[in-house]
Design a protein around this motif. Structure first.
Motif, PDB file in Angstrom:
ATOM      1  N   GLN A 288       0.841  -1.190   0.000  1.00 22.03           N
ATOM      2  CA  GLN A 288       0.000   0.000   0.000  1.00 22.03           C
ATOM      3  C   GLN A 288       0.880   1.245   0.000  1.00 22.03           C
ATOM      4  O   GLN A 288       1.947   1.285   0.611  1.00 22.03           O
ATOM      5  CB  GLN A 288      -0.921   0.018   1.225  1.00 22.03           C
ATOM      6  N   ARG A 289       0.402   2.246  -0.712  1.00 26.02           N
ATOM      7  CA  ARG A 289       1.111   3.516  -0.780  1.00 26.02           C
ATOM      8  C   ARG A 289       0.236   4.606  -0.192  1.00 26.02           C
ATOM      9  O   ARG A 289      -0.985   4.481  -0.112  1.00 26.02           O
ATOM     10  CB  ARG A 289       1.462   3.852  -2.231  1.00 26.02           C
ATOM     11  N   ARG A 290       0.895   5.712   0.206  1.00 27.01           N
ATOM     12  CA  ARG A 290       0.193   6.868   0.726  1.00 27.01           C
ATOM     13  C   ARG A 290       0.540   8.072  -0.131  1.00 27.01           C
ATOM     14  O   ARG A 290       1.540   8.073  -0.868  1.00 27.01           O
ATOM     15  CB  ARG A 290       0.594   7.127   2.175  1.00 27.01           C
ATOM     16  N   LEU A 291      -0.287   9.104  -0.027  1.00 31.16           N
ATOM     17  CA  LEU A 291       0.037  10.334  -0.751  1.00 31.16           C
ATOM     18  C   LEU A 291       1.338  10.942  -0.246  1.00 31.16           C
ATOM     19  O   LEU A 291       2.034  11.647  -0.982  1.00 31.16           O
ATOM     20  CB  LEU A 291      -1.119  11.336  -0.609  1.00 31.16           C
ATOM     21  N   ALA A 292       1.665  10.645   1.025  1.00 28.11           N
ATOM     22  CA  ALA A 292       2.926  11.156   1.575  1.00 28.11           C
ATOM     23  C   ALA A 292       4.140  10.516   0.919  1.00 28.11           C
ATOM     24  O   ALA A 292       5.271  11.017   1.077  1.00 28.11           O
ATOM     25  CB  ALA A 292       2.959  10.915   3.082  1.00 28.11           C
ATOM     26  N   ASP A 293       3.949   9.409   0.174  1.00 28.86           N
ATOM     27  CA  ASP A 293       5.073   8.761  -0.506  1.00 28.86           C
ATOM     28  C   ASP A 293       5.400   9.406  -1.839  1.00 28.86           C
ATOM     29  O   ASP A 293       6.451   9.103  -2.436  1.00 28.86           O
ATOM     30  CB  ASP A 293       4.755   7.272  -0.740  1.00 28.86           C
ATOM     31  N   PRO A 321      -8.098   7.558   1.697  1.00 24.28           N
ATOM     32  CA  PRO A 321      -8.248   6.102   1.787  1.00 24.28           C
ATOM     33  C   PRO A 321      -7.115   5.383   1.071  1.00 24.28           C
ATOM     34  O   PRO A 321      -6.520   5.917   0.120  1.00 24.28           O
ATOM     35  CB  PRO A 321      -9.599   5.841   1.101  1.00 24.28           C
ATOM     36  N   ALA A 322      -6.812   4.186   1.533  1.00 28.75           N
ATOM     37  CA  ALA A 322      -5.685   3.435   0.969  1.00 28.75           C
ATOM     38  C   ALA A 322      -5.867   3.195  -0.521  1.00 28.75           C
ATOM     39  O   ALA A 322      -4.903   3.284  -1.302  1.00 28.75           O
ATOM     40  CB  ALA A 322      -5.523   2.109   1.710  1.00 28.75           C
ATOM     41  N   THR A 323      -7.077   2.892  -0.961  1.00 26.85           N
ATOM     42  CA  THR A 323      -7.308   2.627  -2.381  1.00 26.85           C
ATOM     43  C   THR A 323      -7.030   3.860  -3.221  1.00 26.85           C
ATOM     44  O   THR A 323      -6.383   3.783  -4.276  1.00 26.85           O
ATOM     45  CB  THR A 323      -8.757   2.164  -2.597  1.00 26.85           C
ATOM     46  N   ILE A 324      -7.496   5.017  -2.749  1.00 28.10           N
ATOM     47  CA  ILE A 324      -7.278   6.259  -3.485  1.00 28.10           C
ATOM     48  C   ILE A 324      -5.785   6.601  -3.520  1.00 28.10           C
ATOM     49  O   ILE A 324      -5.233   6.949  -4.578  1.00 28.10           O
ATOM     50  CB  ILE A 324      -8.080   7.405  -2.837  1.00 28.10           C
ATOM     51  N   LEU A 413     -10.418  10.902  -8.810  1.00 25.75           N
ATOM     52  CA  LEU A 413     -10.680   9.772  -7.945  1.00 25.75           C
ATOM     53  C   LEU A 413     -11.664  10.176  -6.870  1.00 25.75           C
ATOM     54  O   LEU A 413     -11.496  11.243  -6.241  1.00 25.75           O
ATOM     55  CB  LEU A 413      -9.382   9.277  -7.302  1.00 25.75           C
ATOM     56  N   PRO A 414     -12.696   9.379  -6.613  1.00 25.99           N
ATOM     57  CA  PRO A 414     -13.676   9.735  -5.575  1.00 25.99           C
ATOM     58  C   PRO A 414     -13.061   9.645  -4.180  1.00 25.99           C
ATOM     59  O   PRO A 414     -12.325   8.711  -3.869  1.00 25.99           O
ATOM     60  CB  PRO A 414     -14.779   8.692  -5.765  1.00 25.99           C
TER      61      PRO A 414
END
Length: 417
Positions: A288-293, A321-324, A413-414
Motif C-alpha cells: 500500500q502507498r500513501r500520498l505522503a510517498d 483512503p488506501a485505495t485512493i 478519484l472519488p
C-alpha cells in the motif's frame, strides 16, 4: 448444477432421485439394514400371531379364524413368503407390490409385510404409480372379505376399515416422499451455493492476481527505466570523472536492489495469498502507498536527472483512503515512467488538488521530447491498466495530447467525506 447429492437413505427417495454408483445398485447402509430388520421382525411377529391365533378356539382379533383348513394353511404359507420377500423390496418395489395383490386375496397373515411393500412403492414412485396399487389393495381387501367374510363387522365395516388403512398408508408415504424430496432439494441448493461461493473466491483470487500483476508492471517499469537512464548517462559520458562514475554506479546498484526488493515484496504477497486460500479474495496485504510517498518518488526521479515540477494543493492528504492513495501513487509513477521512456529530458508537471468530499484531481503532463526517445520498449498496457484501476474505484481517466502538443494524463478519484 447437474450434480446430485446422494441422500443418506436412498430407499426413502424416488428412484429417479436416488444416487446410484456407476456399476450397480445403491448399497445398503447400516440404517437400511436396521430398518429392514425391524420391518421383517414386525411382519414375522404378525404372521406368527395370526398363524398361531387361527389354531385357538378364541381369537381376540378374529384374524384368520374363519375358513377351511386348506385355506388357513395357504394363508400361513403365503404370509411367510411375504415376510421373506421384504428383503427384496428395495430392488423390485413395484413388482413385489403387484405380486402381493393376488396374495392378499388369500393371506391375511402377510398383511404387515404387504403394507411395507406398498409403503415402499408410495415413497419410491410417483403418485401415478402408487395410486393404482393402493386402489388394487382396496380391491383385494374386498375380495378377501368376500372369500372369508367377518360376520361380526360385516362387509361394509370391513370395506371401510380397508379403505382407512390404505388411505393412511398413502398419506404417510406421500408425506415421507415430499419431505425427502425437500431435504434433497435443500442439500442440492446448499451444494450449489457452496460451489458458487468457491467460484466467487476463485474469481476474487484471479482479480487479485491481476492487480498484483499491475503492481509488478508499475514497480518494475519505474525501477528499470531509472536503471536505463543512469546506464545511458554512463554510456554517453565515458570520460566522466571517477567520482561521478562511482556515484552513478552506486545509484544503479541501489535502484537494482530496490527493484529486487519491490519484486520480492509483490511476489511474497502472491505466495501468501496462495497459501492462505481466501487471502486473495481482497484480504491479502498488498503493498500500500500513501500520498505522503509521492515526494519520495519525485525526489528519486529528480536524482536520476529528470526535471519534475509538483503543484500539490491536496487537503488532508494523510486522511486519503488506501485505495485512493495507492491508485494516485501508481498513476504518477506510470506517468513519470512513460515520460522517461518517450520524452527524455522534458520537464514533467504534476498537479494535485482536492480533498475529502471533493475528490482527488490529478494531472501529469510533459511537452514533446527535445531529444529522441530512450528506446526503452513498452508493452502499451500501463495506461490501460491505470484506466481500469481508476474505473473500478468509480473515478474518471483520460490521456492524450493537448492542443498545445503536450501529452497529458488526467484522473479524478472519488474521496468520500
Amino acid at each position: 448444477m447437474s450434480s446430485t447429492v446422494a441422500p443418506d437413505h436412498p430407499w426413502l427417495l424416488p428412484a429417479s432421485l436416488t444416487a446410484r454408483p456407476a456399476g450397480g445398485r445403491p448399497g445398503r447402509s447400516a440404517r437400511d439394514w436396521a430398518v429392514d430388520t425391524i420391518a421383517f421382525v414386525g411382519a414375522l411377529l404378525f404372521w406368527l400371531y395370526v398363524s398361531w391365533g387361527a389354531t385357538l378356539p378364541e381369537n381376540p382379533l378374529r384374524i384368520g379364524l374363519n375358513g377351511p383348513s386348506w385355506l388357513l394353511d395357504l394363508d400361513s404359507a403365503l404370509g411367510l413368503l411375504s415376510c421373506g420377500v421384504l428383503w427384496l423390496r428395495r430392488r423390485w418395489p413395484v413388482a413385489l407390490a403387484v405380486a402381493a395383490l393376488p396374495v392378499a386375496v388369500f393371506s391375511v397373515s402377510g398383511g404387515v409385510a404387504q403394507a411395507f411393500v406398498l409403503f415402499s412403492v408410495i415413497v419410491h414412485r410417483p403418485l401415478s404409480v402408487s395410486a393404482p396399487l393402493a386402489a388394487g389393495a382396496v380391491a383385494t381387501g374386498t375380495a378377501f372379505n368376500a372369500l372369508r367374510p367377518d360376520q361380526d363387522v360385516g362387509w361394509l365395516g370391513t370395506f371401510i376399515t380397508n379403505v382407512v388403512i390404505v388411505a393412511l398408508l398413502l398419506a404417510w408415504g406421500l408425506f415421507v416422499r415430499a419431505r425427502r424430496q425437500l431435504v434433497l432439494s435443500l442439500r442440492e441448493r446448499a451444494e450449489r451455493a457452496e460451489a458458487e461461493q468457491q467460484l466467487r473466491v476463485a474469481q476474487a483470487r484471479q482479480l487479485e492476481r491481476t492487480r498484483l500483476a499491475h503492481d509488478m508492471h508499475d514497480v518494475l517499469a519505474h525501477r528499470i527505466s531509472l536503471l536505463s537512464l543512469h546506464a545511458g548517462a554512463l554510456e554517453f559520458r565515458p570520460d566522466a570523472p571517477p567520482a561521478e562514475v562511482a556515484k552513478a554506479a552506486a545509484v544503479i546498484r541501489a535502484s537494482a536492489h530496490q527493484a529486487l526488493s519491490d519484486l520480492r515484496e509483490v511476489l511474497g504477497v502472491l505466495r501468501d495469498s496462495d497459501a492462505d486460500g481466501g487471502a486473495a479474495a481482497g484480504e491479502g496485504e498488498r503493498p500500500q502507498r500513501r500520498l505522503a510517498d509521492l515526494p519520495g518518488l519525485v525526489n528519486e526521479c529528480r536524482s536520476a536527472g529528470m526535471r519534475v515540477d509538483v503543484h500539490n494543493e491536496v487537503v488532508a492528504s494523510d486522511q486519503a483512503p488506501a485505495t485512493i492513495a495507492t491508485t494516485a501513487y501508481r498513476l504518477v509513477q506510470e506517468a513519470l515512467t512513460n515520460a522517461r521512456k518517450h520524452a527524455p529530458g522534458a520537464r514533467v508537471s504534476i498537479e494535485l488538488n482536492g480533498g475529502p468530499g471533493e475528490g482527488l484531481t490529478m494531472a501529469v503532463s510533459n511537452p514533446p521530447p527535445a531529444v529522441h526517445p530512450s528506446g526503452i520498449p513498452g508493452t502499451g498496457t500501463g495506461l490501460a491498466g491505470l484506466a481500469e484501476r481508476v474505473t473500478l474505484i468509480g473515478g474518471h481517466f483520460r490521456n492524450g495530447t493537448t492542443p498545445a502538443g503536450d501529452f497529458r494524463v488526467q484522473a479524478w478519484l472519488p474521496w468520500p467525506a
